[in-house]
Scaffold this active site. Sequence first.
Site, PDB file in Angstrom:
ATOM      1  CG  LEU A 168     -35.588  47.549  14.260  1.00  0.00           C
ATOM      2  CD1 LEU A 168     -35.941  48.498  15.384  1.00  0.00           C
ATOM      3  CD2 LEU A 168     -35.818  46.097  14.686  1.00  0.00           C
ATOM      4  N   GLY A 436     -21.635  20.719 -14.129  1.00  0.00           N
ATOM      5  CA  GLY A 436     -21.661  21.944 -14.920  1.00  0.00           C
ATOM      6  C   GLY A 436     -23.065  22.482 -15.124  1.00  0.00           C
ATOM      7  CD  GLU A 459     -38.263  38.869   9.844  1.00  0.00           C
ATOM      8  OE1 GLU A 459     -38.976  38.604  10.819  1.00  0.00           O
ATOM      9  OE2 GLU A 459     -38.602  39.661   8.951  1.00  0.00           O
TER      10      GLU A 459
HETATM   11  C1  LIG Z   1     -18.090  27.837 -15.801  1.00  0.00           C
HETATM   12  C2  LIG Z   1     -17.679  26.593 -16.508  1.00  0.00           C
HETATM   13  C3  LIG Z   1     -16.720  26.660 -17.508  1.00  0.00           C
HETATM   14  C4  LIG Z   1     -16.332  25.513 -18.215  1.00  0.00           C
HETATM   15  N1  LIG Z   1     -15.427  25.623 -19.241  1.00  0.00           N
HETATM   16  C5  LIG Z   1     -15.139  24.529 -19.993  1.00  0.00           C
HETATM   17  C6  LIG Z   1     -14.282  24.629 -21.123  1.00  0.00           C
HETATM   18  O1  LIG Z   1     -13.751  25.701 -21.435  1.00  0.00           O
HETATM   19  N2  LIG Z   1     -14.065  23.523 -21.880  1.00  0.00           N
HETATM   20  C7  LIG Z   1     -14.634  22.318 -21.549  1.00  0.00           C
HETATM   21  O2  LIG Z   1     -14.404  21.365 -22.283  1.00  0.00           O
HETATM   22  N3  LIG Z   1     -15.442  22.180 -20.486  1.00  0.00           N
HETATM   23  C8  LIG Z   1     -15.716  23.264 -19.700  1.00  0.00           C
HETATM   24  N4  LIG Z   1     -16.560  23.140 -18.609  1.00  0.00           N
HETATM   25  C9  LIG Z   1     -17.177  21.846 -18.313  1.00  0.00           C
HETATM   26  C10 LIG Z   1     -16.597  21.180 -17.079  1.00  0.00           C
HETATM   27  O3  LIG Z   1     -15.315  20.739 -17.293  1.00  0.00           O
HETATM   28  C11 LIG Z   1     -17.549  20.044 -16.650  1.00  0.00           C
HETATM   29  O4  LIG Z   1     -18.730  20.651 -16.191  1.00  0.00           O
HETATM   30  C12 LIG Z   1     -16.950  19.180 -15.568  1.00  0.00           C
HETATM   31  O5  LIG Z   1     -15.953  18.389 -16.108  1.00  0.00           O
HETATM   32  C13 LIG Z   1     -17.986  18.261 -14.909  1.00  0.00           C
HETATM   33  O6  LIG Z   1     -18.635  17.501 -15.848  1.00  0.00           O
HETATM   34  P1  LIG Z   1     -20.233  17.466 -15.923  1.00  0.00           P
HETATM   35  O7  LIG Z   1     -20.724  18.832 -15.848  1.00  0.00           O
HETATM   36  O8  LIG Z   1     -20.610  16.656 -17.097  1.00  0.00           O
HETATM   37  O9  LIG Z   1     -20.645  16.738 -14.589  1.00  0.00           O
HETATM   38  P2  LIG Z   1     -21.000  15.164 -14.454  1.00  0.00           P
HETATM   39  O10 LIG Z   1     -19.807  14.378 -14.809  1.00  0.00           O
HETATM   40  O11 LIG Z   1     -22.270  14.892 -15.160  1.00  0.00           O
HETATM   41  O12 LIG Z   1     -21.215  15.075 -12.894  1.00  0.00           O
HETATM   42  C14 LIG Z   1     -22.511  15.200 -12.299  1.00  0.00           C
HETATM   43  C15 LIG Z   1     -22.441  14.596 -10.915  1.00  0.00           C
HETATM   44  O13 LIG Z   1     -22.141  13.212 -11.000  1.00  0.00           O
HETATM   45  C16 LIG Z   1     -21.031  12.870 -10.207  1.00  0.00           C
HETATM   46  N5  LIG Z   1     -20.247  11.812 -10.849  1.00  0.00           N
HETATM   47  C17 LIG Z   1     -19.873  11.728 -12.130  1.00  0.00           C
HETATM   48  N6  LIG Z   1     -19.142  10.607 -12.333  1.00  0.00           N
HETATM   49  C18 LIG Z   1     -19.050   9.981 -11.138  1.00  0.00           C
HETATM   50  C19 LIG Z   1     -18.413   8.767 -10.678  1.00  0.00           C
HETATM   51  N7  LIG Z   1     -17.743   7.999 -11.501  1.00  0.00           N
HETATM   52  N8  LIG Z   1     -18.511   8.463  -9.360  1.00  0.00           N
HETATM   53  C20 LIG Z   1     -19.196   9.255  -8.516  1.00  0.00           C
HETATM   54  N9  LIG Z   1     -19.825  10.385  -8.895  1.00  0.00           N
HETATM   55  C21 LIG Z   1     -19.749  10.740 -10.189  1.00  0.00           C
HETATM   56  C22 LIG Z   1     -20.236  14.151 -10.077  1.00  0.00           C
HETATM   57  O14 LIG Z   1     -19.480  14.148  -8.885  1.00  0.00           O
HETATM   58  C23 LIG Z   1     -21.331  15.206 -10.069  1.00  0.00           C
HETATM   59  O15 LIG Z   1     -21.806  15.372  -8.794  1.00  0.00           O
HETATM   60  C24 LIG Z   1     -16.923  24.265 -17.881  1.00  0.00           C
HETATM   61  C25 LIG Z   1     -17.859  24.207 -16.850  1.00  0.00           C
HETATM   62  C26 LIG Z   1     -18.248  25.338 -16.162  1.00  0.00           C
HETATM   63  C27 LIG Z   1     -19.278  25.228 -15.081  1.00  0.00           C
HETATM   64  C1  LIG Z   2     -32.437  41.356   2.354  1.00  0.00           C
HETATM   65  C2  LIG Z   2     -32.622  42.077   3.649  1.00  0.00           C
HETATM   66  C3  LIG Z   2     -33.846  42.605   3.984  1.00  0.00           C
HETATM   67  C4  LIG Z   2     -34.034  43.307   5.174  1.00  0.00           C
HETATM   68  N1  LIG Z   2     -35.258  43.863   5.438  1.00  0.00           N
HETATM   69  C5  LIG Z   2     -35.408  44.653   6.548  1.00  0.00           C
HETATM   70  C6  LIG Z   2     -36.629  45.343   6.820  1.00  0.00           C
HETATM   71  O1  LIG Z   2     -37.596  45.226   6.059  1.00  0.00           O
HETATM   72  N2  LIG Z   2     -36.712  46.145   7.911  1.00  0.00           N
HETATM   73  C7  LIG Z   2     -35.656  46.317   8.765  1.00  0.00           C
HETATM   74  O2  LIG Z   2     -35.786  47.048   9.731  1.00  0.00           O
HETATM   75  N3  LIG Z   2     -34.471  45.665   8.559  1.00  0.00           N
HETATM   76  C8  LIG Z   2     -34.323  44.846   7.460  1.00  0.00           C
HETATM   77  N4  LIG Z   2     -33.115  44.199   7.231  1.00  0.00           N
HETATM   78  C9  LIG Z   2     -32.006  44.401   8.164  1.00  0.00           C
HETATM   79  C10 LIG Z   2     -31.703  43.157   9.009  1.00  0.00           C
HETATM   80  O3  LIG Z   2     -32.700  42.969   9.948  1.00  0.00           O
HETATM   81  C11 LIG Z   2     -30.319  43.343   9.647  1.00  0.00           C
HETATM   82  O4  LIG Z   2     -29.380  43.271   8.600  1.00  0.00           O
HETATM   83  C12 LIG Z   2     -30.024  42.312  10.695  1.00  0.00           C
HETATM   84  O5  LIG Z   2     -30.782  42.568  11.839  1.00  0.00           O
HETATM   85  C13 LIG Z   2     -28.550  42.247  11.081  1.00  0.00           C
HETATM   86  O6  LIG Z   2     -28.114  43.496  11.517  1.00  0.00           O
HETATM   87  P1  LIG Z   2     -26.819  44.183  10.891  1.00  0.00           P
HETATM   88  O7  LIG Z   2     -26.891  44.036   9.416  1.00  0.00           O
HETATM   89  O8  LIG Z   2     -26.698  45.530  11.439  1.00  0.00           O
HETATM   90  O9  LIG Z   2     -25.622  43.259  11.380  1.00  0.00           O
HETATM   91  P2  LIG Z   2     -24.694  43.539  12.634  1.00  0.00           P
HETATM   92  O10 LIG Z   2     -25.517  43.562  13.837  1.00  0.00           O
HETATM   93  O11 LIG Z   2     -23.847  44.716  12.345  1.00  0.00           O
HETATM   94  O12 LIG Z   2     -23.822  42.217  12.617  1.00  0.00           O
HETATM   95  C14 LIG Z   2     -22.549  42.157  11.976  1.00  0.00           C
HETATM   96  C15 LIG Z   2     -21.807  40.978  12.564  1.00  0.00           C
HETATM   97  O13 LIG Z   2     -21.559  41.195  13.945  1.00  0.00           O
HETATM   98  C16 LIG Z   2     -22.012  40.110  14.724  1.00  0.00           C
HETATM   99  N5  LIG Z   2     -22.524  40.588  16.014  1.00  0.00           N
HETATM  100  C17 LIG Z   2     -23.355  41.634  16.239  1.00  0.00           C
HETATM  101  N6  LIG Z   2     -23.605  41.747  17.550  1.00  0.00           N
HETATM  102  C18 LIG Z   2     -22.944  40.730  18.160  1.00  0.00           C
HETATM  103  C19 LIG Z   2     -22.821  40.290  19.524  1.00  0.00           C
HETATM  104  N7  LIG Z   2     -23.437  40.934  20.517  1.00  0.00           N
HETATM  105  N8  LIG Z   2     -22.062  39.196  19.780  1.00  0.00           N
HETATM  106  C20 LIG Z   2     -21.429  38.545  18.790  1.00  0.00           C
HETATM  107  N9  LIG Z   2     -21.505  38.928  17.482  1.00  0.00           N
HETATM  108  C21 LIG Z   2     -22.259  40.006  17.180  1.00  0.00           C
HETATM  109  C22 LIG Z   2     -23.100  39.454  13.900  1.00  0.00           C
HETATM  110  O14 LIG Z   2     -23.211  38.091  14.241  1.00  0.00           O
HETATM  111  C23 LIG Z   2     -22.595  39.674  12.490  1.00  0.00           C
HETATM  112  O15 LIG Z   2     -21.720  38.662  12.150  1.00  0.00           O
HETATM  113  C24 LIG Z   2     -32.947  43.468   6.057  1.00  0.00           C
HETATM  114  C25 LIG Z   2     -31.698  42.894   5.732  1.00  0.00           C
HETATM  115  C26 LIG Z   2     -31.517  42.211   4.543  1.00  0.00           C
HETATM  116  C27 LIG Z   2     -30.174  41.633   4.211  1.00  0.00           C
END
Ligand SMILES: Cc1cc2nc3c(=O)[nH]c(=O)nc-3n(C[C@H](O)[C@H](O)[C@H](O)COP(=O)(O)OP(=O)(O)OC[C@H]3O[C@@H](n4cnc5c(N)ncnc54)[C@H](O)[C@@H]3O)c2cc1C
Ligand SMILES: Cc1cc2nc3c(=O)[nH]c(=O)nc-3n(C[C@H](O)[C@H](O)[C@H](O)COP(=O)(O)OP(=O)(O)OC[C@H]3O[C@@H](n4cnc5c(N)ncnc54)[C@H](O)[C@@H]3O)c2cc1C
Lengths: 535, 535
Positions: A168, A436, A459
């Site tokens: 479509l 993390g 859709e």
């Molecule tokens: C892309 C990426 C790059 C990174 N790079 C580095 C890096 O270079 N060096 C490095 O040392 N680390 C790095 N990290 C690690 C990062 O710093 C830790 O992931 C971060 O500190 C969170 O710790 P965690 O993952 O152990 O989460 P957790 O501490 O296990 O947290 C898990 C959940 O528990 C909740 N939670 C934990 N404690 C409490 C509390 N006391 N009260 C309420 N809720 C709590 C948190 O809100 C969270 O929702 C990286 C992480 C990512 C994703």
């Molecule tokens: C993963 C994927 C699979 C798909 N598969 C199919 C498929 O199999 N067959 C097929 O036919 N299509 C497919 N589609 C297309 C999909 O149906 C369209 O992307 C969708 O209908 C939205 O249309 P558009 O992308 O042209 O957005 P647009 O209509 O261009 O919308 C862009 C923005 O404008 C806003 N907007 C548009 N009109 C109005 C209005 N009157 N008032 C206020 N705001 C408005 C919208 O809210 C949106 O924020 C697929 C799309 C994706 C991402």
Amino acid sequence: MVALSTNGRREEKAVANIYDDKRIFPDFRSGPLEEYRERASFCYKRMNVVLEGEDHIRLKHKVWQWMEQHPDYQREPGSDLERTREMANKRQHLLWEQQFYGVNEYLGTPHLLLAFGQAIFSYDFSTSVKFGLSTGMFPSTLVSNGSGRLGKYVAKIADNRILGAYALTEISHGTNALGMRTRATYDVKREEFIIHTPDFEAAKCWVGNLGKTCTHAIVYAQLYVPDDKHQGLQAFLVPIRDERTLLPFPGVTVGDMGEKIGLNGIDNGFVMFNQYRIPKANLLSKTGDIDAQGNYTSKIKDERKRLGASLGALSVGRVNITAITYVALSKAVTIATRYAASRRQFGPTNSPAEWPVIEYQSQQYRLIPHLATTIALRVATLWIGKENVDLTMKGFTGEDTSQAGMEIHAISSALKPVATWAARDGIQECREACGGHGYLKSSGLGELRNDNDANCTYEGENNTLIQQASNWLISLRRNNADFVAVSPLETVSFLKDMDTILQSKGQEHTPAQVLDPLNLLNALNWLTIWHWIRR
Amino acid sequence: MVALSTNGRREEKAVANIYDDKRIFPDFRSGPLEEYRERASFCYKRMNVVLEGEDHIRLKHKVWQWMEQHPDYQREPGSDLERTREMANKRQHLLWEQQFYGVNEYLGTPHLLLAFGQAIFSYDFSTSVKFGLSTGMFPSTLVSNGSGRLGKYVAKIADNRILGAYALTEISHGTNALGMRTRATYDVKREEFIIHTPDFEAAKCWVGNLGKTCTHAIVYAQLYVPDDKHQGLQAFLVPIRDERTLLPFPGVTVGDMGEKIGLNGIDNGFVMFNQYRIPKANLLSKTGDIDAQGNYTSKIKDERKRLGASLGALSVGRVNITAITYVALSKAVTIATRYAASRRQFGPTNSPAEWPVIEYQSQQYRLIPHLATTIALRVATLWIGKENVDLTMKGFTGEDTSQAGMEIHAISSALKPVATWAARDGIQECREACGGHGYLKSSGLGELRNDNDANCTYEGENNTLIQQASNWLISLRRNNADFVAVSPLETVSFLKDMDTILQSKGQEHTPAQVLDPLNLLNALNWLTIWHWIRR
Ligand SMILES: Cc1cc2nc3c(=O)[nH]c(=O)nc-3n(C[C@H](O)[C@H](O)[C@H](O)COP(=O)(O)OP(=O)(O)OC[C@H]3O[C@@H](n4cnc5c(N)ncnc54)[C@H](O)[C@@H]3O)c2cc1C
Ligand SMILES: Cc1cc2nc3c(=O)[nH]c(=O)nc-3n(C[C@H](O)[C@H](O)[C@H](O)COP(=O)(O)OP(=O)(O)OC[C@H]3O[C@@H](n4cnc5c(N)ncnc54)[C@H](O)[C@@H]3O)c2cc1C
């Protein structure tokens, strides 16, 4: 107990009492979740059975057990785009061959369609969307919008010899479906349609299965009959590729949309037609047909209504999307809740033992509302899925279902945005709640988010759908509708008492009263009316 | 005007008047945005200059112009994990060699550090994080926590001969930094530390640059001196790989964390040490040191405070993250707003012309708040960035900055979550606002979302940071603090008038009064106090 079935698949005889079936409800391995499981105030097995029903659960597990032991259903981390495509394609074919839930099952136990869909979505979104397009949207549009003369294609689909797509959307038109610019011009002399794409902006695009795999597409095009007379948007069955070689036919320029944010197993494609001829019989003629001379007839006079009838598949699509957002959110919430119960961080001063982070109020506050939403989505999904199937079945027997059809259209237009947004926000919170480790690809949360993201768009773009649902509500009021008559599903029948409801006051005095579902419902009804009246 | 500089890079002589510099403010190509640009009520160039300053803008464009013409900075769609890693690594080295903003520039124009950071983040998050770790976090921790005896390493970093990582997090501990379990046992006989990972849960993990590329890491470990006496968490400079071959040393088991949701250019890694010996000199001794016999001395008695001082780099990190979320959100909002002005959908009945979707109120309602947030983030970022640099400079001259340091710590702990969440929600809305085409990988929105996502987690998980900021506010009240004295940056000095503010009532009678920033600020102050008092 294990028997090899004729198609080589190991089959278990069903255990009579589902609660005793260890393949459905296995004993849990001991581990950090044990403590919390023991504290549960309800039996999770019973809850599952009460909510979904035994046959629903059994079908899901049958599919999962098959997937679990099938070599082509094992995960392949780090696959590139081509491999991801290849595997989704292979898996969808393998699934089809299994005939877990074919036409006969559908006619006998139509409500299980939902269970089957949820089962495969639980495994992988791309495979499922490919499968849904090929075995659901394509054939069902062919059957519901076509007529007997296309029967041979239906047979070929059943034989898994052709694969379909639903085309479509165009580069410059999505939401504005009536604005599509692909043309189908009738040539009286040769009794053929000439399908033509006037320019790049009219190329069909985003079409699932079109990029690499489909043989046929249902293409929506503006119909022109002799004297350049325009008859509006119509659907056509258009051959795209040779059934054996998968090479596109001359006049068809077809290609792939390339990498997407998610759903990369599906080959979304574009296509342009250059004066491409198809037989007259390929017009899907239920909503409008022409005779050999090109005279157009349709039972539905209004072009918008005709299109509405022809796009019925999208309404079913919205119901299905609601059902799969339940799958996405429940997976995410399961991952994050289990992780929160296992992950320990900080503890009492001077103690090496630490608390599971689920014990922190803030963590509960972040996760539990999404868990509640999951249950709400499960119930809503089962309800609208059932209503929708009932409607389809009544349609088969010729009953007038237009009123319920309009209601489902409106409700699914509201439910699909609400459900996909709820899943979007819930998955994100789950991602963050896992810290993390939730950022690893292998946590699965990124993929759930990226795959679910598309549900907000296709859709019917969420924001425009919400408008459609609001339009319906507003028009009911403007037309002083009989709220009971327009609402056979009883979603808005409460509006008949709007004056009484609006004047009522909350009478809850205890927490138990506040939590009484009936009181909650009354409050919600009051709020709905209040918003609705203010405009 | 174009001259080839000694290192082969084409250099433009700066145009004296920045407004005339076409490489900074090129003439726009005509197209669908023209109409809207002409309607602008302000000069975007002046706005840019007023907000950022000329030198800020010039530095950014110098970097961008170099990137634009450099073959290794061209985009490579569809790169696999290894290639993505390789290119981020190469790009970070190339960038370093250019010395756009080295130590001298930093000492002369420290405020431009922010501009430089934003310039490279605008290009690619992974390259920038790698660069920031290697040339910022690693050397600055070495300098601020180490002492003169590690000077040779600083020289090697400057020569781009070693590459560093910052290793705090372990498999089982992230937020709970004091809970780290890697051990550093002092061996008096050989005057060495034995770094040891007791089990898998104590493996360092998530460490950027560790997976494949770093030669050294700053490793946080629990220090044990003779008689098994525990002296708390300390930082050590630990050689990981041979500087020439990049092969890990015996006793070091190091590897890659694998694919992530985003930031896949960075090789986040894990490491386990097996009785691995490093020289005594490698202890970063600013917050605590030992003598040859292993007697420990520290100026800071409280272990928590000692760790706080040693983790200072994380506070700078939060300021920088705020600055890059501005970059992420402004990119997303620019993409979505331009798309909304170009994309047309629906139009007046019976007219082929359609309206740009930005004309729909709902589309404006969705995008413009995020555009406003972008401006707010830009202002906030420039402010906190400047305060932070001022603080560092004062620190260099020996001024007492502890009060401002605590305030920046608290404010950045609030700002980082607010900013990263604002970017998260804004990017998502932009993705959806672009409809189907926004779901293409090439829209860039998926990558922005996936990369920004990590900002919610590292350098302090958002939810735990928010708690830290709240703790600060609550403790100020409990301790009846002098709000002016504790707030040299004037972020909470208004609290001194809390009683008056709380009793004041809004006096706005016209829309203009409501929109007056001063009135808005008063309302916000009132609300802050109201929330704060209620607890
Ligand atoms: C892309 C990426 C790059 C990174 N790079 C580095 C890096 O270079 N060096 C490095 O040392 N680390 C790095 N990290 C690690 C990062 O710093 C830790 O992931 C971060 O500190 C969170 O710790 P965690 O993952 O152990 O989460 P957790 O501490 O296990 O947290 C898990 C959940 O528990 C909740 N939670 C934990 N404690 C409490 C509390 N006391 N009260 C309420 N809720 C709590 C948190 O809100 C969270 O929702 C990286 C992480 C990512 C994703
Ligand atoms: C993963 C994927 C699979 C798909 N598969 C199919 C498929 O199999 N067959 C097929 O036919 N299509 C497919 N589609 C297309 C999909 O149906 C369209 O992307 C969708 O209908 C939205 O249309 P558009 O992308 O042209 O957005 P647009 O209509 O261009 O919308 C862009 C923005 O404008 C806003 N907007 C548009 N009109 C109005 C209005 N009157 N008032 C206020 N705001 C408005 C919208 O809210 C949106 O924020 C697929 C799309 C994706 C991402």
